[in-house]
Design a protein around this motif. Structure first.
Motif, PDB file in Angstrom:
ATOM      1  N   ILE A   1     -45.981   2.367 -37.574  1.00  0.00           N
ATOM      2  CA  ILE A   1     -46.186   1.164 -36.766  1.00  0.00           C
ATOM      3  C   ILE A   1     -45.688   1.380 -35.338  1.00  0.00           C
ATOM      4  O   ILE A   1     -46.409   1.123 -34.371  1.00  0.00           O
ATOM      5  CB  ILE A   1     -45.457  -0.033 -37.410  1.00  0.00           C
ATOM      6  CG1 ILE A   1     -46.056  -0.338 -38.790  1.00  0.00           C
ATOM      7  CG2 ILE A   1     -45.523  -1.256 -36.501  1.00  0.00           C
ATOM      8  CD1 ILE A   1     -45.296  -1.393 -39.574  1.00  0.00           C
TER       9      ILE A   1
ATOM     10  N   LYS B   1     -57.057  -5.004 -28.531  1.00  0.00           N
ATOM     11  CA  LYS B   1     -56.753  -5.117 -29.960  1.00  0.00           C
ATOM     12  C   LYS B   1     -55.260  -5.320 -30.174  1.00  0.00           C
ATOM     13  O   LYS B   1     -54.436  -4.780 -29.460  1.00  0.00           O
ATOM     14  CB  LYS B   1     -57.198  -3.854 -30.707  1.00  0.00           C
ATOM     15  CG  LYS B   1     -58.668  -3.501 -30.589  1.00  0.00           C
ATOM     16  CD  LYS B   1     -58.967  -2.306 -31.463  1.00  0.00           C
ATOM     17  CE  LYS B   1     -60.413  -1.858 -31.307  1.00  0.00           C
ATOM     18  NZ  LYS B   1     -60.642  -1.165 -30.054  1.00  0.00           N
ATOM     19  N   ASP B   2     -54.939  -6.118 -31.207  1.00  0.00           N
ATOM     20  CA  ASP B   2     -53.561  -6.194 -31.636  1.00  0.00           C
ATOM     21  C   ASP B   2     -53.274  -5.000 -32.534  1.00  0.00           C
ATOM     22  O   ASP B   2     -54.112  -4.111 -32.698  1.00  0.00           O
ATOM     23  CB  ASP B   2     -53.287  -7.512 -32.356  1.00  0.00           C
ATOM     24  CG  ASP B   2     -54.229  -7.732 -33.548  1.00  0.00           C
ATOM     25  OD1 ASP B   2     -54.895  -6.765 -33.985  1.00  0.00           O
ATOM     26  OD2 ASP B   2     -54.284  -8.875 -34.030  1.00  0.00           O
TER      27      ASP B   2
ATOM     28  N   MET C   1     -53.010  -4.680 -35.803  1.00  0.00           N
ATOM     29  CA  MET C   1     -53.923  -4.539 -36.936  1.00  0.00           C
ATOM     30  C   MET C   1     -55.295  -4.072 -36.468  1.00  0.00           C
ATOM     31  O   MET C   1     -55.970  -3.305 -37.174  1.00  0.00           O
ATOM     32  CB  MET C   1     -54.045  -5.874 -37.682  1.00  0.00           C
ATOM     33  CG  MET C   1     -52.786  -6.269 -38.449  1.00  0.00           C
ATOM     34  SD  MET C   1     -52.251  -4.964 -39.599  1.00  0.00           S
ATOM     35  CE  MET C   1     -53.670  -4.889 -40.688  1.00  0.00           C
TER      36      MET C   1
ATOM     37  N   PHE D   1     -55.042  -0.351 -36.021  1.00  0.00           N
ATOM     38  CA  PHE D   1     -55.094   0.330 -37.316  1.00  0.00           C
ATOM     39  C   PHE D   1     -56.526   0.368 -37.849  1.00  0.00           C
ATOM     40  O   PHE D   1     -56.983   1.378 -38.375  1.00  0.00           O
ATOM     41  CB  PHE D   1     -54.196  -0.384 -38.324  1.00  0.00           C
ATOM     42  CG  PHE D   1     -52.730  -0.134 -38.122  1.00  0.00           C
ATOM     43  CD1 PHE D   1     -52.282   0.979 -37.414  1.00  0.00           C
ATOM     44  CD2 PHE D   1     -51.789  -1.012 -38.628  1.00  0.00           C
ATOM     45  CE1 PHE D   1     -50.933   1.208 -37.228  1.00  0.00           C
ATOM     46  CE2 PHE D   1     -50.434  -0.786 -38.453  1.00  0.00           C
ATOM     47  CZ  PHE D   1     -49.996   0.328 -37.742  1.00  0.00           C
ATOM     48  N   LYS D   2     -57.231  -0.750 -37.718  1.00  0.00           N
ATOM     49  CA  LYS D   2     -58.599  -0.819 -38.218  1.00  0.00           C
ATOM     50  C   LYS D   2     -59.502   0.131 -37.444  1.00  0.00           C
ATOM     51  O   LYS D   2     -60.341   0.828 -38.036  1.00  0.00           O
ATOM     52  CB  LYS D   2     -59.120  -2.254 -38.110  1.00  0.00           C
ATOM     53  CG  LYS D   2     -60.475  -2.456 -38.771  1.00  0.00           C
ATOM     54  CD  LYS D   2     -60.897  -3.919 -38.730  1.00  0.00           C
ATOM     55  CE  LYS D   2     -62.250  -4.114 -39.424  1.00  0.00           C
ATOM     56  NZ  LYS D   2     -62.684  -5.544 -39.385  1.00  0.00           N
TER      57      LYS D   2
ATOM     58  N   THR E   1     -52.164   6.473 -32.722  1.00  0.00           N
ATOM     59  CA  THR E   1     -52.361   5.764 -33.978  1.00  0.00           C
ATOM     60  C   THR E   1     -52.944   6.695 -35.040  1.00  0.00           C
ATOM     61  O   THR E   1     -52.458   6.735 -36.182  1.00  0.00           O
ATOM     62  CB  THR E   1     -53.305   4.562 -33.779  1.00  0.00           C
ATOM     63  OG1 THR E   1     -52.797   3.738 -32.739  1.00  0.00           O
ATOM     64  CG2 THR E   1     -53.426   3.750 -35.058  1.00  0.00           C
TER      65      THR E   1
END
Length: 460
Positions: free
Chosen positions: A91, A230-231, A233, A236-237, A387
Motif C-alpha cells: 500500500i 485515481k484513488d 483502489m 490497484f485496479k 504499484t
C-alpha cells in the motif's frame, strides 16, 4: 581448509579486477557529462541506502537472541517483517506513483531509521513494531528508487540504453562492494570497538540520514501519470488490469517472484547446507565471498547489456538454467558423497563442491538484478510503475513467509529441489517472454495489442 577459502576469495577478486580493468571500447558506452553527474548522484544515494540495509543483516538474529528470545520468537519477528512488506508495504509503496517517488524515498529513510531505533528496546512488542516498519521500508527500497530513476532518466532526455549503465554500477557497488564493507564495518563497531550488537543499527541510521539529506537537496520530484486522478483502489485496479492484459508484464512478475523467492530461501538454507554435521565454517568470510561473486555477476551483466545486439531476454534464459543446476548440488552431493562423521570438523569435500556452486548461484544473482531492472524499465508502464512492482512482491513475500514458517518441516534437500524447480520454470517463462516480446515488435501485432490495451484501460 582455510587455504580453500582464500583460494576461492582470491580467485574471484582477481576475476572481478580483470573484468573491470580490461573493458574494451565495445564494453563502454559514450555518455554525456550531464548523465554522468546524474548517474553518480544516484549511485551515491543508492549505495548509502543499501549500506543502511546491509549493516543490519549480520546482527539482527544475534541481537534478538541476546535479548533472550528463542528460535520460535525470532522466527515470528522475521515473518512479521515479510508479512508487513506484503501487506502494508504494498500500500505505502503504491502511493509513490500518486504522491511522488522522491517522497517515497524519503519515507523509506525515515521508516528505516525508526526501525533501527526500536532495536534499543528489549521489549518484544517494540521489536515487532520495528520489524513491521522494516518490512514497509523494504518494499519502498525495491520499488521507489528504481521508479524515480527510470522516470527522471526519461524526463531528462537521456538515451534509454544508458539506463543499463546506472543499473549495473548501482548493483556492482550497492549489492556487492557496499555489502562486503558493511559486514566488515558492522563487525568493527560491534565487536572490535565493543559497542555491542545495537551499534550496527545506529550506524545504519546515520547512513540513511546522510542519504536522505542528499535526496532532499538534489533530487526533483516525479510521479506516475499526472493526468490520472485515481484513488488508491483505482491504482490497484489499474495495475491489476495492466498485468492481466499484457502478457509481458505478467511473465515478468512471475519470473521475478520465482527467482527472488528461491534466492531468499537460499539465504536461509546455505548455512545448514554447508554445515550439516556442525562443521566449523567461517560465516562472515563465506558471506563476503558470496557478495564478491555477486559483484562478478554485475560486472558480467554490464558487459552483456553494453552490446545492443544481445537481448537481455535471451541470455537470462541461460542464467536461470544455470542457477537451477547450482541449487541441485546439495541434493547431488547428498546422494553421491558421504557426509562428514566428525562433528565440528572443517568443511567437507561435498561442502566445498556446494560452496563453489553457491558462488556460481551468486554470480547469477549479480546478473539478475541489473538485467531485471532493464526489462522492467522496458515493459512496466510509467504511470503505475511502483504499484506494479509492489504487486510483484506479494507472491514473493507470501512464499518466504510460508518457507520461514515451515523451515524445519521438510528436509533441506526438498527445499533446494523446490527452488531448483522454480528456477527452471523461470527459464521457461523467460523463453516465453522473449517470444512474446518479438511478436510485439511486428507492426500488425503491435497494433492489435494496443487495441487490447485501450480496451483494458477503458475497463478502469
Amino acid at each position: 581448509m582455510e587455504v580453500f577459502y582464500y583460494l576461492v576469495f582470491g580467485g574471484l577478486s582477481a576475476i572481478v579486477a580483470v573484468l573491470e580493468l580490461s573493458k574494451t571500447v565495445k564494453d563502454r558506452v559514450a555518455t554525456s557529462p550531464a548523465f554522468n553527474a546524474f548517474k553518480n548522484n544516484y549511485i551515491v544515494v543508492y549505495s548509502l541506502m543499501m549500506a543502511g540495509d546491509w549493516l543490519q543483516g549480520p546482527y539482527v538474529y544475534y541481537l534478538y537472541s541476546q535479548y533472550g528470545f528463542d528460535k520460535g520468537d525470532i522466527g515470528r519477528l522475521f515473518i512479521a517483517g515479510f508479512g508487513s512488506s506484503m501487506l502494508f508495504g504494498t500500500i505505502v509503496g503504491s502511493l509513490a506513483d500518486k504522491q511522488g517517488r522522491k517522497r517515497a524515498c524519503i519515507t523509506y529513510c525515515m521508516t528505516y531509521i525508526l526501525s533501527c531505533i526500536t532495536k534499543h528496546s528489549p521489549e518484544y512488542k517494540v521489536l515487532m513494531v520495528g520489524r513491521i516498519l522494516g518490512g514497509i521500508a523494504t518494499s519502498l527500497l525495491f520499488s521507489s528508487f528504481e521508479s524515480w530513476l527510470v522516470a527522471e532518466h526519461n524526463k531528462r532526455g537521456f538515451d534509454p540504453q544508458w539506463l543499463s549503465i546506472t543499473f549495473s554500477k548501482a548493483i556492482f557497488l550497492g549489492n556487492g562492494l557496499i555489502a562486503i564493507v558493511s559486514g566488515l564495518f558492522a563487525n568493527f563497531v560491534a565487536d572490535t570497538l565493543g559497542f555491542g550488537p545495537v551499534a550496527p543499527f545506529d550506524s545504519a541510521a546515520c547512513f540513511l540520514a546522510i542519504g536522505m539529506a542528499i535526496i532532499l537537496s538534489s533530487w526533483s520530484e516525479n510521479f506516475g501519470d499526472p493526468s490520472e486522478s485515481k484513488d488508491l483502489m483505482g491504482q490497484f485496479k489499474a495495475a491489476a488490469v495492466a498485468i492481466a492484459s499484457d502478457e509481458k508484464i505478467a511473465l515478468l512478475g512471475a519470473i521475478q517472484s520465482l527467482f527472488e523467492g528461491s534466492m531468499y530461501t537460499f539465504v536461509f538454507l546455505w548455512t545448514p547446507a554447508l554445515s550439516q554435521n556442525d562443521e566449523d565454517i567461517p560465516h562472515g568470510f563465506i558471506f563476503a565471498t558470496f557478495m564478491l561473486s555477486s559483484m562478478l555477476g554485475s560486472s558480467i551483466a554490464s558487459r552483456l547489456m553494453a552490446r545492443s545486439t544481445l537481448k537481455v531476454e535471451s541470455y537470462m534464459q541461460l542464467v536461470f538454467a544455470v542457477s537451477a543446476f547450482t541449487l541441485l548440488l546439495p541434493i547431488i552431493s547428498t546422494f553421491l558423497l558421504a557426509p562428514s562423521d566428525v562433528k565440528g570438523s572443517s568443511i567437507s569435500f561435498g561442502g566445498s563442491i556446494q560452496l563453489l556452486g553457491f558462488c556460481v548461484f551468486e554470480v547469477c544473482v549479480g546478473i539478475f538484478w541489473p538485467s531485471m531492472m532493464k526489462m522492467r524499465s522496458h515493459y512496466i508502464p510509467e504511470e503505475a510503475r511502483s504499484t506494479i512492482m509492489n504487486f510483484f512482491r506479494i507472491p514473493l513475500n507470501l512464499f518466504v513467509c510460508i518457507v520461514l514458517y515451515n523451515v524445519n518441516a521438510f528436509p533441506i534437500t526438498i527445499m533446494f529441489g523446490m527452488c531448483s524447480i522454480f528456477l527452471f520454470m523461470a527459464s521457461v517463462l523467460q523463453r516465453r517472454l522473449m517470444v512474446v516480446a518479438d511478436i510485439y515488435k511486428k507492426p500488425q501485432d503491435r497494433a492489435g495489442l494496443k487495441e487490447n490495451d485501450a480496451e483494458a484501460e477503458a475497463l478502469v
